[in-house]
Scaffold this active site. Structure first.
Site, PDB file in Angstrom:
ATOM      1  N   THR C  70     -37.305  -1.220 -15.880  1.00  0.00           N
ATOM      2  CA  THR C  70     -38.711  -0.859 -16.066  1.00  0.00           C
ATOM      3  C   THR C  70     -38.833   0.629 -16.387  1.00  0.00           C
ATOM      4  O   THR C  70     -39.542   1.012 -17.313  1.00  0.00           O
ATOM      5  CB  THR C  70     -39.520  -1.215 -14.801  1.00  0.00           C
ATOM      6  OG1 THR C  70     -39.433  -2.626 -14.612  1.00  0.00           O
ATOM      7  CG2 THR C  70     -40.968  -0.813 -14.933  1.00  0.00           C
ATOM      8  N   ASN C 149     -36.269 -12.867 -21.567  1.00  0.00           N
ATOM      9  CA  ASN C 149     -35.928 -13.199 -20.187  1.00  0.00           C
ATOM     10  C   ASN C 149     -36.448 -14.553 -19.720  1.00  0.00           C
ATOM     11  O   ASN C 149     -35.957 -15.096 -18.745  1.00  0.00           O
ATOM     12  CB  ASN C 149     -36.467 -12.118 -19.241  1.00  0.00           C
ATOM     13  CG  ASN C 149     -37.937 -11.830 -19.468  1.00  0.00           C
ATOM     14  OD1 ASN C 149     -38.340 -11.508 -20.587  1.00  0.00           O
ATOM     15  ND2 ASN C 149     -38.738 -11.969 -18.445  1.00  0.00           N
ATOM     16  N   GLN C 178     -31.579  -8.261 -20.562  1.00  0.00           N
ATOM     17  CA  GLN C 178     -31.015  -9.606 -20.387  1.00  0.00           C
ATOM     18  C   GLN C 178     -29.815  -9.831 -21.299  1.00  0.00           C
ATOM     19  O   GLN C 178     -29.138 -10.859 -21.191  1.00  0.00           O
ATOM     20  CB  GLN C 178     -32.071 -10.681 -20.672  1.00  0.00           C
ATOM     21  CG  GLN C 178     -33.219 -10.728 -19.675  1.00  0.00           C
ATOM     22  CD  GLN C 178     -32.807 -11.252 -18.299  1.00  0.00           C
ATOM     23  OE1 GLN C 178     -31.755 -11.881 -18.139  1.00  0.00           O
ATOM     24  NE2 GLN C 178     -33.616 -10.962 -17.302  1.00  0.00           N
ATOM     25  N   SER C 198     -30.286  -2.561 -17.242  1.00  0.00           N
ATOM     26  CA  SER C 198     -30.642  -2.524 -15.816  1.00  0.00           C
ATOM     27  C   SER C 198     -29.478  -3.025 -14.972  1.00  0.00           C
ATOM     28  O   SER C 198     -28.878  -4.059 -15.281  1.00  0.00           O
ATOM     29  CB  SER C 198     -31.881  -3.399 -15.585  1.00  0.00           C
ATOM     30  OG  SER C 198     -32.145  -3.516 -14.202  1.00  0.00           O
ATOM     31  N   GLY C 199     -29.175  -2.311 -13.877  1.00  0.00           N
ATOM     32  CA  GLY C 199     -28.009  -2.645 -13.059  1.00  0.00           C
ATOM     33  C   GLY C 199     -28.091  -3.982 -12.334  1.00  0.00           C
ATOM     34  O   GLY C 199     -27.133  -4.747 -12.305  1.00  0.00           O
ATOM     35  N   HIS C 200     -29.262  -4.269 -11.769  1.00  0.00           N
ATOM     36  CA  HIS C 200     -29.314  -5.438 -10.875  1.00  0.00           C
ATOM     37  C   HIS C 200     -29.303  -6.766 -11.616  1.00  0.00           C
ATOM     38  O   HIS C 200     -29.237  -7.810 -10.976  1.00  0.00           O
ATOM     39  CB  HIS C 200     -30.511  -5.343  -9.924  1.00  0.00           C
ATOM     40  CG  HIS C 200     -31.829  -5.634 -10.553  1.00  0.00           C
ATOM     41  ND1 HIS C 200     -32.452  -6.860 -10.444  1.00  0.00           N
ATOM     42  CD2 HIS C 200     -32.647  -4.876 -11.316  1.00  0.00           C
ATOM     43  CE1 HIS C 200     -33.609  -6.822 -11.101  1.00  0.00           C
ATOM     44  NE2 HIS C 200     -33.748  -5.630 -11.625  1.00  0.00           N
ATOM     45  N   THR C 236     -32.405  14.940  -8.571  1.00  0.00           N
ATOM     46  CA  THR C 236     -31.050  14.966  -8.057  1.00  0.00           C
ATOM     47  C   THR C 236     -30.364  13.661  -8.452  1.00  0.00           C
ATOM     48  O   THR C 236     -30.874  12.585  -8.170  1.00  0.00           O
ATOM     49  CB  THR C 236     -31.068  15.119  -6.528  1.00  0.00           C
ATOM     50  OG1 THR C 236     -31.809  16.298  -6.212  1.00  0.00           O
ATOM     51  CG2 THR C 236     -29.666  15.229  -5.974  1.00  0.00           C
ATOM     52  N   CYS C 323     -41.495 -11.408 -12.356  1.00  0.00           N
ATOM     53  CA  CYS C 323     -42.588 -10.450 -12.401  1.00  0.00           C
ATOM     54  C   CYS C 323     -43.935 -11.104 -12.515  1.00  0.00           C
ATOM     55  O   CYS C 323     -44.930 -10.576 -12.058  1.00  0.00           O
ATOM     56  CB  CYS C 323     -42.419  -9.519 -13.587  1.00  0.00           C
ATOM     57  SG  CYS C 323     -41.158  -8.336 -13.276  1.00  0.00           S
TER      58      CYS C 323
HETATM   59  C1  PLP Z   1     -36.088  -8.322 -20.391  1.00  0.00           C
HETATM   60  C2  PLP Z   1     -36.351  -7.479 -19.202  1.00  0.00           C
HETATM   61  N1  PLP Z   1     -36.719  -6.200 -19.371  1.00  0.00           N
HETATM   62  C3  PLP Z   1     -36.959  -5.388 -18.333  1.00  0.00           C
HETATM   63  C4  PLP Z   1     -36.847  -5.814 -17.032  1.00  0.00           C
HETATM   64  C5  PLP Z   1     -37.163  -4.863 -15.923  1.00  0.00           C
HETATM   65  O1  PLP Z   1     -35.990  -4.438 -15.268  1.00  0.00           O
HETATM   66  P1  PLP Z   1     -36.008  -3.881 -13.740  1.00  0.00           P
HETATM   67  O2  PLP Z   1     -36.259  -5.066 -12.887  1.00  0.00           O
HETATM   68  O3  PLP Z   1     -34.668  -3.293 -13.541  1.00  0.00           O
HETATM   69  O4  PLP Z   1     -37.102  -2.881 -13.645  1.00  0.00           O
HETATM   70  C6  PLP Z   1     -36.475  -7.165 -16.805  1.00  0.00           C
HETATM   71  C7  PLP Z   1     -36.377  -7.739 -15.449  1.00  0.00           C
HETATM   72  O5  PLP Z   1     -37.207  -7.649 -14.584  1.00  0.00           O
HETATM   73  C8  PLP Z   1     -36.214  -8.009 -17.917  1.00  0.00           C
HETATM   74  O6  PLP Z   1     -35.852  -9.269 -17.741  1.00  0.00           O
HETATM   75  C1  PLP Z   2     -39.495  20.965  -2.553  1.00  0.00           C
HETATM   76  C2  PLP Z   2     -38.801  19.942  -3.381  1.00  0.00           C
HETATM   77  N1  PLP Z   2     -39.521  19.108  -4.149  1.00  0.00           N
HETATM   78  C3  PLP Z   2     -38.949  18.165  -4.901  1.00  0.00           C
HETATM   79  C4  PLP Z   2     -37.580  18.015  -4.955  1.00  0.00           C
HETATM   80  C5  PLP Z   2     -36.995  16.943  -5.822  1.00  0.00           C
HETATM   81  O1  PLP Z   2     -36.513  15.837  -5.077  1.00  0.00           O
HETATM   82  P1  PLP Z   2     -35.380  14.863  -5.659  1.00  0.00           P
HETATM   83  O2  PLP Z   2     -34.107  15.618  -5.646  1.00  0.00           O
HETATM   84  O3  PLP Z   2     -35.375  13.713  -4.702  1.00  0.00           O
HETATM   85  O4  PLP Z   2     -35.783  14.442  -7.026  1.00  0.00           O
HETATM   86  C6  PLP Z   2     -36.770  18.895  -4.182  1.00  0.00           C
HETATM   87  C7  PLP Z   2     -35.303  18.819  -4.190  1.00  0.00           C
HETATM   88  O5  PLP Z   2     -34.636  18.773  -5.174  1.00  0.00           O
HETATM   89  C8  PLP Z   2     -37.398  19.845  -3.383  1.00  0.00           C
HETATM   90  O6  PLP Z   2     -36.679  20.697  -2.614  1.00  0.00           O
END
Ligand code: PLP
Ligand code: PLP
Lengths: 400, 380, 380
Positions: C70, C149, C178, C198-200, C236, C323
């Site tokens: 997504t 999908n 997919q 997408s990983g999952h 990060t 979804c």
């Molecule tokens: C074709 C397609 N695109 C996008 C997505 C979104 O991926 P995710 O679930 O990793 O956000 C999905 C599955 O939900 C999908 O089947």
């Molecule tokens: C004050 C502050 N806001 C936002 C962030 C961003 O967070 P993240 O690393 O989870 O994207 C950080 C750290 O990097 C931070 O110290």
């Protein structure tokens, strides 16, 4: 500020004359039960009020929990002091200085202990003057003070309390017997259950489940609602009725315009039988007039005809808006609107009769043997006891 | 190893990782699937949301799970800007925000928004009267961080919230990433509309976070799709990540008051010790600063050199924030606090965690003293 | 348990989870920190990026790690739209895209963009001539999915790429979520500018993904901040998540051709068997469809009821996509393919994985037959 007591005031149930003892005893029992996760506390029941001795437990968490106990008019945190002028002054000063954001205050003294040497009017002045001269930048405001200190001088001790927090009112659950709630996953029936409990009634619930037409999620939703309700009592037994086969039979055998009415009558019969088994004397439903086809006067008449038990319908004259508002207030609305079907929507006929005739229903039913089906269902009911859980369930709690 | 870079990231708590692993295998379903495997995942998700809400003392439907602090800040700021641009296009933030706020605001400037970057005083504090002066009829957002990630300054969030509150068109966003678990913040009492939290700063896993979004607040979604998370942040829910985050939040909250006491003591001792060193200037303000961060400059020494020298003793500290640490120049935060350039280019940050001990801090101070001495001899 | 809902999500491969756990503890540093702990994390990140690139046969700097499909789709589409709106505000997509594409396009319509949703034929295929007709001078983006999908249709990505290629102002995005690991796609030969994974969906972890972004393509960032991931996606880096994703990508790629053979056979057998059942209509096209998805409708039966009935046998399949599975109405994809409403409201999807066996599919078919028979008796 280290408060050491919570004062609980009874409200309505003080009016009940001879039954009063029964009610206060029930309330004390409910309070102990609800606060079982605060092992250090002690509940001290008096004729006109109740004290929770905190013994170091967190007053805010306890007040939160107490807001779901019916029979409490209001409550306040309190500090117990000996009946002695200097001690009262010192503690009141401490209370005032340690409460944040107070610029104005007011003292009101109640002297039920007439042996205390100073009258209440006079003591207001004495204490007020003492506080004014010991704290900079603070003034008295008798109309809208930031903090009102109540000095309650009683025979055994004096209690210093600040603001009153409203309780749930009503009567202590368990003081008005027991009823069986027909609990669906919708908005209405949990509200009906809540309102009935508010009149002191302990509930059991019955739910009709029709897998695979209704899903596990629908059942879970009902159990979640029961759990919310159980916070107002101790625990709630939920009887889950396997309803699929009977629904299918009704669908097959009864003209579709009447299947809804017959289904509801079956639900009533089964509910009555369960109530009888459990020694329960009445049923509760979430019906209200004119909302859907099954809630017309004719329909109610046809459905009610199968039972002699009183059917409590707390919502019967309420608007939908009112019901939703209560549902939101008691935190059930979000559960109720989870989009899963319950058994009543499974075989919805295209045109249900909105004005079913009792003779006709009886005639249709007479041609078919339903009794064996009902007996089979009764023997297959699954009963679970839902307890008010203040902590996460074991399985998931471990992960979180 | 003495790890004193906990504001950059923390070591995941083994219990948190354990919850993640268990949830990944035991609850792998898609929470939106209607079958039982989906239901199990959904139930766990719901419980997690409830617990997160109770930790923050807000409603469960105000919890939006994200992939971290940067996403949370972007979603809050861009979400308000894109959704409410018809009401106005003016945004107020401060000069010492994290890049995920500052750069987001700059990105919006490119799209036609106008941004005011409030000055701060020498402690890094925003001035309330100044804020009042800058508030306008077309101001739609005020975004101010709770705890500064470089020097630890705590902003007067409640007072700021009261000012914003009196402008019905303006929303208030708080970057609480460095504050959560260290410095209490009452979201509701402070009139906060949006509040960002990141998992990996509180011994949770990277890729996890929460954005609190008040019930009544609408955002333009940066992740349209299946409609998850109140339609604000679609995508198959990372249930295992969420579970791990909520666990990290709980553990942090439980330890908070104890941690606060312990770290405040360590911080004060360290600051007193540092004061005795030649060349050292302390940048973290004495009052109104978080318990875990001590920022100081060693005049005339390149901060990278100090860091690498300390690494020989297995001590890890950092220059300014990790995010900007690769650009060799001065710290924008220190400049904004009015420091000289030679101080602003030589900032070093020590950031502690619940695992930090007095012995570690003492050892660090001892080695720092040696390192400075040695390097000074060379640098002359 | 017979899990046949792999298009919704897959069970994480234990090896993948193991990599995640190891990286979380052994490489917990912030990859942007300049000390050794940060450097270790950065090195691992670099290796991961190189491996992902080599699996996709692209350059390492074209790999942008995301939190999933997504996010990838949103970043590609909104990133192009917001960055290049001066060139034009017209976008082309198809009527059967995933909600993360369709709803993103609708979101952009609210911001003043114009979107053409291409019709598809009864197999779900986009028509090339139709695409050519709809291409305009102000078209800045064409977004077409690789594998659908819900019904498994494979779009002619290469042909579409060639059309888009001849419009120098237009970019081409492919939702490959997919497709990856199931149906080969040559990104460069197909002139793809942006490609989502997408990983999952490939036995990786939720909260992980890749967006391929061609070197020369600029996007408006949806995550401004520290400047990570080519300044396109700050935050990060979730190094452990990334490592696990790349491992899942590698395992999927290694198994791809074997899997393709095996699942194609299973799919054809199942489709033949389904054809023999009364009331059943098959929605997945016979040709040009992915090996893992079989979609069919049982006329007159509510799909949820079939699903719950199969759950009694520990068999898990789904209605349309996860979804949209909670809205009780018809499948937009089936409607777009020209199916009647009674077919479009009763779609069921079986989606297989490398773990699916012939025995499982046979057992599923047997139980489905029984369930349909039993339910049909009641429903009349
Ligand atoms: C074709 C397609 N695109 C996008 C997505 C979104 O991926 P995710 O679930 O990793 O956000 C999905 C599955 O939900 C999908 O089947
Ligand atoms: C004050 C502050 N806001 C936002 C962030 C961003 O967070 P993240 O690393 O989870 O994207 C950080 C750290 O990097 C931070 O110290």
């Amino acid at each position: 500020m280290q408060y050491d007591h919570i004062v609980i005031r009874y409200g309505e149930l003080t009016l009940k004359g001879r039954n009063r003892k029964l009610f206060t005893t029930q309330l004390a029992k409910n309070v102990r039960q609800a606060l079982r996760n605060f092992p250090a506390i002690k509940v001290d029941k008096k004729r006109d009020r109740m004290y929770i001795v905190l013994n170091g437990e967190d007053p805010e968490a306890i007040m939160d929990r107490c807001q779901k106990i019916f029979g409490i008019q209001n409550m306040s945190v309190a500090l117990k002091v000996e009946n002695e002028e200097t001690a009262i002054k010192e503690q009141a000063l401490k209370l005032l200085t340690e409460t944040e954001n107070v610029r104005t205050f007011k003292v009101s003294t109640k002297r039920s202990n007439k042996e205390f040497p100073i009258g209440s009017q006079e003591f207001n002045q004495v204490l007020g003057g003492y506080l004014l001269s010991n704290i900079d930048g603070i003034t008295v405001d008798v109309h809208q003070p930031d903090l009102e200190i109540t000095v309650d001088i009683r025979s055994e001790a004096t209690y210093l309390t600040s603001q009153k927090v409203p309780g749930a009112a009503g009567l202590p659950v368990g003081s008005s017997g027991k009823s069986l709630l027909l609990l669906s996953g919708g908005i209405d029936s949990p509200v009906a259950g809540y309102l009935t409990m508010k009149r002191g009634v302990q509930l059991e619930a019955i739910h009709f489940h029709s897998p695979p037409y209704t899903s596990e999620r629908a059942k879970e939703k009902v159990l979640d609602l029961a759990e919310k309700l159980s916070f107002y009592g101790h625990s709630i037994k939920v009887h889950i009725v396997p309803f699929t086969a009977l629904q299918q039979k009704i669908h097959r055998e009864i003209p579709h315009g009447y299947s809804m009415t017959v289904m509801r009558r079956m639900m009533m019969r089964i509910s009555e039988a369960v109530a009888e088994q459990e020694g329960i004397l009445s049923l509760v439903t979430g019906e209200s007039l004119g909302q859907v086809a099954s809630q017309t006067m004719e329909s109610m008449h046809a459905i009610n005809a199968v039972t002699n038990y009183p059917v409590i319908r707390p919502l019967v004259a309420m608007d939908k808006d009112e019901i939703i508002r209560i549902s939101e207030e008691i935190d059930m609305y979000d559960i109720s609107i989870r989009p899963f079907e319950d058994c009543c929507t499974v075989f919805v006929p295209k045109q249900p009769k909105t004005k079913p005739k009792l003779e006709k229903v009886e005639q249709f039913e007479a041609n078919i043997e339903f009794e064996p089906d009902i007996q089979e269902i009764l023997s297959a009911i699954e009963t679970v006891e839902i307890e008010a859980k203040d902590n996460q369930e074991e399985e998931l709690g471990d992960l979180l | 190893m003495i790890y004193l870079d906990n504001s950059a990231t923390t070591k995941p708590n083994p219990q948190v990782l354990d919850s993640f692993t268990k949830a990944s295998t035991g609850f792998f379903g898609n929470a939106s699937s209607i079958h039982g495997i989906g239901m199990d995942a959904e139930r766990l998700l719901r419980k997690s949301r409830e617990q997160a809400a109770s930790l923050l003392e807000v409603n469960p439907n105000e919890i939006i799970f994200t992939s971290g602090g940067t996403e949370g800040n972007n979603l809050a700021i861009k979400g308000i800007a894109l959704e409410h641009q018809n009401r106005g296009k003016h945004i107020i933030t401060s000069a010492i925000e994290h890049p995920s706020v500052i750069e987001t605001c700059q990105g919006l400037e490119a799209l036609g928004f106008e941004v005011t970057y409030l000055d701060v005083d020498e402690s890094g504090l925003v001035d309330i009267d100044n804020l009042k002066k800058e508030m306008r009829e077309d101001t739609i957002l005020v975004s101010i961080m709770h705890v500064n990630n470089e020097i630890g300054t705590i902003q007067p969030i409640k007072e700021i919230g009261e000012v914003v509150q009196s402008y019905p068109k303006a929303f208030f966003h708080v970057d609480h990433v460095q504050g959560y678990g260290k410095v209490p913040l009452n979201i509701q009492a402070s009139h906060v509309d949006l509040c960002t939290i990141s998992g990996h700063k509180i011994h949770g896993l990277k890729g996890t976070g929460v954005l609190y979004v008040k019930q009544t607040v609408k955002l333009f979604s940066l992740a349209h799709g299946g409609g998850q998370e109140r339609r604000i942040r679609s995508g198959t829910e990372n249930v295992a990540g969420i579970v791990s985050l909520v666990k990290a939040m709980r553990l942090a909250k439980e330890k908070q008051s104890e941690l606060h006491k312990k770290l405040t003591n360590l911080k004060h001792t360290l600051m007193e010790q540092l004061q005795t060193l030649n060349r050292v200037v302390i940048n973290t303000p004495k009052f109104a600063s978080a318990p875990h961060i001590v920022n100081f400059s060693v005049r005339g020494l390149k901060p990278e050199v100090v860091i690498h020298a300390l690494e020989d003793f297995e001590i890890f500290i950092s220059t300014k924030s990790a995010c900007s640490s690769k650009s060799a120049d001065e710290s924008a935060v220190l400049i904004a606090c009015g420091k000289d350039r030679d101080i602003a280019i030589s900032g070093l940050r020590v950031s502690m965690s619940y695992e930090t001990t007095k012995e570690e801090v003492d050892y660090f101070f001892q080695k720092l003293t040696e390192v400075i001495k040695k390097l000074s001899e060379v640098m002359g």
